[in-house]
Write an enzyme that holds these catalytic residues in place. Structure first.
Site, PDB file in Angstrom:
ATOM      1  N   TYR A 126       0.844  -1.196   0.000  1.00  6.25           N
ATOM      2  CA  TYR A 126       0.000   0.000   0.000  1.00  6.25           C
ATOM      3  C   TYR A 126       0.878   1.244   0.000  1.00  6.25           C
ATOM      4  O   TYR A 126       1.792   1.367   0.819  1.00  6.25           O
ATOM      5  CB  TYR A 126      -0.922   0.005   1.225  1.00  6.25           C
ATOM      6  N   SER A 127       0.619   2.163  -0.924  1.00  7.54           N
ATOM      7  CA  SER A 127       1.304   3.447  -1.004  1.00  7.54           C
ATOM      8  C   SER A 127       2.813   3.221  -1.127  1.00  7.54           C
ATOM      9  O   SER A 127       3.269   2.631  -2.107  1.00  7.54           O
ATOM     10  CB  SER A 127       0.937   4.308   0.209  1.00  7.54           C
ATOM     11  N   GLU A 128       3.614   3.639  -0.143  1.00 11.00           N
ATOM     12  CA  GLU A 128       5.049   3.357  -0.223  1.00 11.00           C
ATOM     13  C   GLU A 128       5.293   1.855  -0.334  1.00 11.00           C
ATOM     14  O   GLU A 128       6.183   1.411  -1.067  1.00 11.00           O
ATOM     15  CB  GLU A 128       5.783   3.900   1.001  1.00 11.00           C
TER      16      GLU A 128
END
Length: 249
Positions: A126-128
């Site tokens: 998720y995300s990074e």
């Protein structure tokens, strides 16, 4: 399938387990999914004005820029241009071309975990964490070509992911500039939100994947992991179809 789970920045493995909880519950209904959570080793602190968004500490990140800072963007300030790649390139330039020189050690650590566990054959980020997951898929292919190590990961589930980091040079890769050898050929599912102000970053990542094996699921929200039951169940069913296709191949 057993998933290596990589969290976003300003989170912990405990926090990410809670964030991903509804999706895990739904995906595990047939008992065929397992999860192994890994957090970054760099302790970080979110901007004070956004601390409530990230929940209680401690907070961790996988990578830290040795130059530049993409974290300087407020959500409403991310550039919007004629293509996702142009937007991303401008954001990188505004952020002073950040470089993440510890990415090699991060990927080495993750590959050692995958090898030690022995049964991890997919990745969620998720995300990074989505950015690191994509970088890991590229690194596995690089090691196959250079060292003969066969990749273990057969599927990537990328929530609001960003473009990968070059596993050697540490810069953010933008598909229309970087070599075709960095195309992600492993099947991927890109979970995006139409209201995500960083959507162009996710689309750059999607465009770096094999169009024949990559899928998009739009939950319609923002930069988040969906938690509404109907949406989560629909997403889990969508992902399960990809899992079944890989297992049955």
């Amino acid at each position: 399938m057993k998933f290596l789970c990589l969290l976003g920045a300003y989170c912990s493995a405990k926090g990410f387990t809670a964030q991903l909880g509804p999706f895990i519950t739904s995906l595990q209904q047939n008992g065929e999914a397992k999860f192994f959570f890994v957090q970054g080793e760099i302790e970080v602190h979110p901007p004070e004005e956004h601390a409530a968004f990230f929940g209680p500490p401690p907070y961790y990140s996988f990578c830290q820029a040795t130059r530049g800072n993409l974290g300087k963007f407020n959500m409403s300030d991310f550039p919007k241009r004629e293509s996702a790649e142009v937007s991303m390139r401008e954001a990188i330039e505004i952020a002073d071309n950040p470089t993440y020189l510890n990415i090699a050690s991060v990927l080495d650590r993750l590959i050692k975990i995958v090898d030690a566990e022995g049964d991890i054959d997919a990745v969620i980020g998720y995300s990074e964490g989505g950015q690191i997951a994509a970088s890991l898929l590229i690194e596995e292919e690089r090691r196959r070509k250079e060292y003969g190590r066969e990749p273990r990961l057969k599927l990537g589930i990328l929530f609001s992911g960003w473009p990968p980091l070059d596993p050697i040079k540490g810069h953010i890769m933008v598909g229309d500039e970087d070599s075709d050898e960095y195309e992600i050929t492993v099947p991927t599912c890109h979970v995006i939100g139409a209201q995500d102000p960083f959507l162009d970053g996710s689309m750059v990542l999607y465009n770096m994947c094999d169009p024949d094996t990559s899928e998009i699921y739009d939950h319609g929200g923002g930069h988040m992991i969906p938690r509404v039951k109907k949406t989560v169940d629909d997403l889990a069913s969508f992902v399960r179809e990809q899992m079944d296709a890989i297992v049955g191949a």
